[in-house]
Scaffold this motif. Structure first.
Motif, PDB file in Angstrom:
ATOM      1  N   SER A  98      -8.785   6.134 -13.099  1.00  0.00           N
ATOM      2  CA  SER A  98      -8.664   4.852 -12.394  1.00  0.00           C
ATOM      3  C   SER A  98      -7.523   4.838 -11.389  1.00  0.00           C
ATOM      4  N   TYR A  99      -6.418   5.492 -11.721  1.00  0.00           N
ATOM      5  CA  TYR A  99      -5.277   5.483 -10.798  1.00  0.00           C
ATOM      6  C   TYR A  99      -5.618   6.165  -9.476  1.00  0.00           C
ATOM      7  N   SER A 100      -6.502   7.139  -9.527  1.00  0.00           N
ATOM      8  CA  SER A 100      -6.882   7.802  -8.282  1.00  0.00           C
ATOM      9  C   SER A 100      -7.540   6.813  -7.329  1.00  0.00           C
ATOM     10  N   TYR A 101      -8.297   5.883  -7.891  1.00  0.00           N
ATOM     11  CA  TYR A 101      -8.984   4.886  -7.066  1.00  0.00           C
ATOM     12  C   TYR A 101      -7.984   3.950  -6.403  1.00  0.00           C
ATOM     13  N   TYR A 102      -6.938   3.588  -7.139  1.00  0.00           N
ATOM     14  CA  TYR A 102      -5.914   2.709  -6.570  1.00  0.00           C
ATOM     15  C   TYR A 102      -5.239   3.374  -5.362  1.00  0.00           C
ATOM     16  N   GLY A 103      -4.874   4.632  -5.535  1.00  0.00           N
ATOM     17  CA  GLY A 103      -4.244   5.354  -4.429  1.00  0.00           C
ATOM     18  C   GLY A 103      -5.185   5.508  -3.247  1.00  0.00           C
ATOM     19  N   LEU A 104      -6.474   5.730  -3.547  1.00  0.00           N
ATOM     20  CA  LEU A 104      -7.485   5.863  -2.498  1.00  0.00           C
ATOM     21  C   LEU A 104      -7.624   4.564  -1.707  1.00  0.00           C
ATOM     22  N   LYS A 105      -7.604   3.438  -2.418  1.00  0.00           N
ATOM     23  CA  LYS A 105      -7.723   2.136  -1.747  1.00  0.00           C
ATOM     24  C   LYS A 105      -6.530   1.885  -0.827  1.00  0.00           C
ATOM     25  N   CYS A 106      -5.343   2.244  -1.291  1.00  0.00           N
ATOM     26  CA  CYS A 106      -4.141   2.060  -0.472  1.00  0.00           C
ATOM     27  C   CYS A 106      -4.202   2.943   0.771  1.00  0.00           C
ATOM     28  N   THR A 107      -4.671   4.186   0.593  1.00  0.00           N
ATOM     29  CA  THR A 107      -4.813   5.101   1.724  1.00  0.00           C
ATOM     30  C   THR A 107      -5.849   4.574   2.715  1.00  0.00           C
ATOM     31  N   ASN A 108      -6.929   4.043   2.190  1.00  0.00           N
ATOM     32  CA  ASN A 108      -7.982   3.461   3.010  1.00  0.00           C
ATOM     33  C   ASN A 108      -7.411   2.358   3.904  1.00  0.00           C
ATOM     34  N   TYR A 109      -6.603   1.493   3.317  1.00  0.00           N
ATOM     35  CA  TYR A 109      -6.036   0.368   4.067  1.00  0.00           C
ATOM     36  C   TYR A 109      -5.091   0.856   5.165  1.00  0.00           C
ATOM     37  N   LEU A 110      -4.279   1.857   4.845  1.00  0.00           N
ATOM     38  CA  LEU A 110      -3.272   2.331   5.797  1.00  0.00           C
ATOM     39  C   LEU A 110      -3.843   3.230   6.889  1.00  0.00           C
ATOM     40  N   PHE A 111      -4.751   4.121   6.502  1.00  0.00           N
ATOM     41  CA  PHE A 111      -5.185   5.173   7.427  1.00  0.00           C
ATOM     42  C   PHE A 111      -6.674   5.136   7.771  1.00  0.00           C
ATOM     43  N   GLY A 112      -7.416   4.166   7.210  1.00  0.00           N
ATOM     44  CA  GLY A 112      -8.825   4.049   7.533  1.00  0.00           C
ATOM     45  C   GLY A 112      -9.726   4.762   6.542  1.00  0.00           C
ATOM     46  N   ALA A 113     -10.983   4.288   6.466  1.00  0.00           N
ATOM     47  CA  ALA A 113     -11.933   4.813   5.488  1.00  0.00           C
ATOM     48  C   ALA A 113     -12.233   6.292   5.715  1.00  0.00           C
ATOM     49  N   LYS A 114     -12.247   6.730   6.968  1.00  0.00           N
ATOM     50  CA  LYS A 114     -12.586   8.110   7.283  1.00  0.00           C
ATOM     51  C   LYS A 114     -11.563   9.091   6.705  1.00  0.00           C
ATOM     52  N   ASN A 115     -10.298   8.682   6.650  1.00  0.00           N
ATOM     53  CA  ASN A 115      -9.229   9.576   6.189  1.00  0.00           C
ATOM     54  C   ASN A 115      -8.886   9.405   4.704  1.00  0.00           C
ATOM     55  N   ALA A 116      -9.429   8.366   4.090  1.00  0.00           N
ATOM     56  CA  ALA A 116      -9.053   8.061   2.706  1.00  0.00           C
ATOM     57  C   ALA A 116      -9.424   9.174   1.738  1.00  0.00           C
TER      58      ALA A 116
ATOM     59  N   THR B  17       0.812  -1.208   0.000  1.00  0.00           N
ATOM     60  CA  THR B  17       0.000   0.000   0.000  1.00  0.00           C
ATOM     61  C   THR B  17       0.852   1.267   0.000  1.00  0.00           C
ATOM     62  N   ILE B  18       2.005   1.222   0.670  1.00  0.00           N
ATOM     63  CA  ILE B  18       2.916   2.380   0.641  1.00  0.00           C
ATOM     64  C   ILE B  18       3.442   2.594  -0.773  1.00  0.00           C
ATOM     65  N   PHE B  19       3.890   1.494  -1.390  1.00  0.00           N
ATOM     66  CA  PHE B  19       4.350   1.584  -2.780  1.00  0.00           C
ATOM     67  C   PHE B  19       3.208   2.058  -3.683  1.00  0.00           C
ATOM     68  N   GLY B  20       1.989   1.578  -3.417  1.00  0.00           N
ATOM     69  CA  GLY B  20       0.847   1.919  -4.252  1.00  0.00           C
ATOM     70  C   GLY B  20       0.484   3.389  -4.195  1.00  0.00           C
ATOM     71  N   MET B  21       0.611   3.999  -3.027  1.00  0.00           N
ATOM     72  CA  MET B  21       0.291   5.424  -2.893  1.00  0.00           C
ATOM     73  C   MET B  21       1.258   6.290  -3.692  1.00  0.00           C
ATOM     74  N   VAL B  22       2.460   5.799  -3.898  1.00  0.00           N
ATOM     75  CA  VAL B  22       3.465   6.546  -4.667  1.00  0.00           C
ATOM     76  C   VAL B  22       3.366   6.221  -6.154  1.00  0.00           C
ATOM     77  N   GLY B  23       3.229   4.934  -6.460  1.00  0.00           N
ATOM     78  CA  GLY B  23       3.293   4.491  -7.852  1.00  0.00           C
ATOM     79  C   GLY B  23       2.113   4.885  -8.703  1.00  0.00           C
ATOM     80  N   THR B  24       0.982   5.234  -8.092  1.00  0.00           N
ATOM     81  CA  THR B  24      -0.228   5.522  -8.868  1.00  0.00           C
ATOM     82  C   THR B  24      -0.581   7.006  -8.915  1.00  0.00           C
ATOM     83  N   LEU B  25       0.418   7.858  -8.835  1.00  0.00           N
ATOM     84  CA  LEU B  25       0.153   9.304  -8.819  1.00  0.00           C
ATOM     85  C   LEU B  25      -0.006   9.939 -10.209  1.00  0.00           C
ATOM     86  N   CYS B  26       0.253   9.181 -11.274  1.00  0.00           N
ATOM     87  CA  CYS B  26      -0.001   9.665 -12.634  1.00  0.00           C
ATOM     88  C   CYS B  26       0.823  10.887 -13.038  1.00  0.00           C
ATOM     89  N   PHE B  27       2.034  11.007 -12.531  1.00  0.00           N
ATOM     90  CA  PHE B  27       2.899  12.104 -12.952  1.00  0.00           C
ATOM     91  C   PHE B  27       3.157  12.069 -14.459  1.00  0.00           C
TER      92      PHE B  27
END
Length: 454
Positions: free
Chosen positions: A375-393, A160-170
């Motif tokens: 779609s990439y935004s959703y991937y990053g959102l899912k990773c954030t959800n897992y790490l920090f909880g649904a409320k903060n995603a 999930t840490i890698f996912g939050m970085v890798g899916t930023l669509c730079f």
């Protein structure tokens, strides 16, 4: 201080170039080949089944359905993420470096990637979990914790840490900005790039702030249309230059098995094509598992069969569509640069469809880039959800939109290197999980196909 930053930046770029070269290729293609053999060549033998399952209505699954979107929407959303700049600029670079023969090895890689995606889609349904809001979620992180056990949770966290970085669509945001400036002929400046970045963020924000439902609806409408339009565009090229078509396919097969330059050159062409396709379809990276894990489908193997159509479309069909005009233009005298993928493609289409080709391709690039950003935004959102909880995603989406603007105005070498390393990290976590849980998938395959044969 500047010297230190430059040294660190170059070290990251060099590390990325190495890790994302042969090591990542061996991981994705080697692992995919193992799964291909282990599954009994599922991507070949069960391909007709996959088409049949895609045509079925979701209601046929029966029982209580968890998830948020249909299997078709999951497939379209996953394809929306993978059909992007790599299918145009990446293919153009691969052809420039390795010649027409790389296209054949893209087809081979797509076949392998289909098997990997089958395992991803199947496991995404087999091992789903609940987030802190009680919502059903899927993805590599849940495969790990629910399938491998809590002792491997460190691997899920790493993914999930890698996912939050890798899916930023730079890459998509930056290259779309440069393309707009190039084709429009306007003078490049910070203000122009910033304005384009803000416009992109507004468009993307309208879709992604509506949640997975709006993303899936947008993808299910955009992807079929953009692929068909691209097909019609290339068909126009083929009709206008039908006399060049036999030479194009002859050069693909001759280049794929050309030993005249030595065995080393043959291996180089094969590696170039297979690696490009593997990076385009993202099979084994784990991104698609997050989308298919959101499917309203209780039959794991059915989801796997539908998921495996992704590489066929992005690495098989779309990459081939890109290659045809580029090879034609190259054989007609267009010089291809090894480091100017999108420029090569724009030049090729403009040569094959004089005066308007580059503008037509630019319209396709527009759709490709935005579909990926959705779609990439959703991937990053899912990773954030897992790490920090649904409320903060939800806060991730705002960060994501800001990064689109940032990507539009800065140089990308360092950031792309970081993103590539993050993707490699995701691939390590995912491929380890797929191979470790492969016996569970095989058990489900026996049950499913035995039931379907009755």
């Amino acid at each position: 201080m500047n010297d230190l930053f430059s040294t660190i930046s170059q070290a990251i770029i060099d590390t990325s170039d190495f890790v994302c070269g042969v090591p990542e290729f061996l991981l994705l293609i080697g692992g995919g080949l193992f799964l291909f053999v282990y599954s009994g060549a599922v991507s070949l033998r069960r391909f007709p089944w996959a088409l049949r399952e895609l045509r079925k209505k979701q209601a046929n699954d029966g029982g209580k359905q968890e998830g948020q979107i249909s299997s078709f929407q999951a497939l379209m959303s996953a394809i929306a993420a993978t059909v992007g700049m790599g299918n145009i600029a990446g293919v153009a670079i691969a052809v420039a470096i390795g010649g027409p023969g790389v296209v054949f090895w893209m087809w081979v890689s797509a076949l392998v990637g289909m098997t990997t995606k089958f395992f991803e889609g199947t496991l995404a349904i087999m091992y789903r979990g609940k987030d802190t809001a009680g919502e059903t979620q899927g993805g590599t992180m849940y495969m790990i914790t629910e399938g491998l056990g809590k002792k491997f949770k460190f691997l899920a966290i790493a993914f999930t840490i890698f996912g939050m970085v890798g899916t930023l669509c730079f890459m998509q945001a930056n290259q779309l900005t440069e393309s707009i400036i190039t084709v429009s002929g306007i003078e490049s400046s910070f203000g122009i790039k910033f304005g384009i970045g803000v416009a992109m963020a507004v468009i993307v924000g309208f879709v992604i702030l509506g949640g997975i439902g709006r993303i899936a609806k947008a993808a299910s409408r955009i992807v079929p249309v953009m692929v068909v339009l691209y097909f019609l565009m290339v068909l126009t090229v083929v009709v206008l230059h039908y006399d060049l078509v036999p030479a194009v396919f002859a050069s693909i097969f001759e280049g794929a098995f050309n030993f005249q330059a030595g065995f080393g050159a043959f291996v180089y062409v094969a590696l170039t094509g297979a690696k490009r396709a593997a990076f385009v379809n993202e099979a084994g990276v784990g991104t698609a598992s997050m989308m298919h894990g959101a499917s309203k489908n209780n039959q794991p193997v059915r989801e796997g069969l539908i998921a495996m159509l992704g590489p066929l479309i992005d690495s098989g069909i779309v990459c081939t569509l890109t290659s045809i005009p580029i090879i034609m233009a190259s054989q007609s005298g267009l010089a291809l640069a090894d480091d100017a993928g999108l420029k090569n493609a724009l030049g090729a289409f403009n040569m094959m469809i004089p005066n308007v080709g580059q503008y037509l391709l630019m319209a396709i690039v527009f759709f490709f880039a935005f579909s990926t950003m959705f779609s990439y935004s959703y991937y990053g959102l899912k990773c954030t959800n897992y790490l920090f909880g649904a409320k903060n995603a939800k806060y991730y989406n705002y960060y994501y939109l800001v990064m689109i603007v940032v990507a539009a105005v800065i140089k990308l070498n360092l950031l792309v290197g970081i993103m590539d390393l993050a993707f490699a990290g995701m691939a390590v976590c995912t491929m380890f999980t797929l191979i470790a849980l492969a016996p569970k998938v095989k058990e489900q395959m026996k049950i499913y196909f035995a039931q379907q044969a009755k």
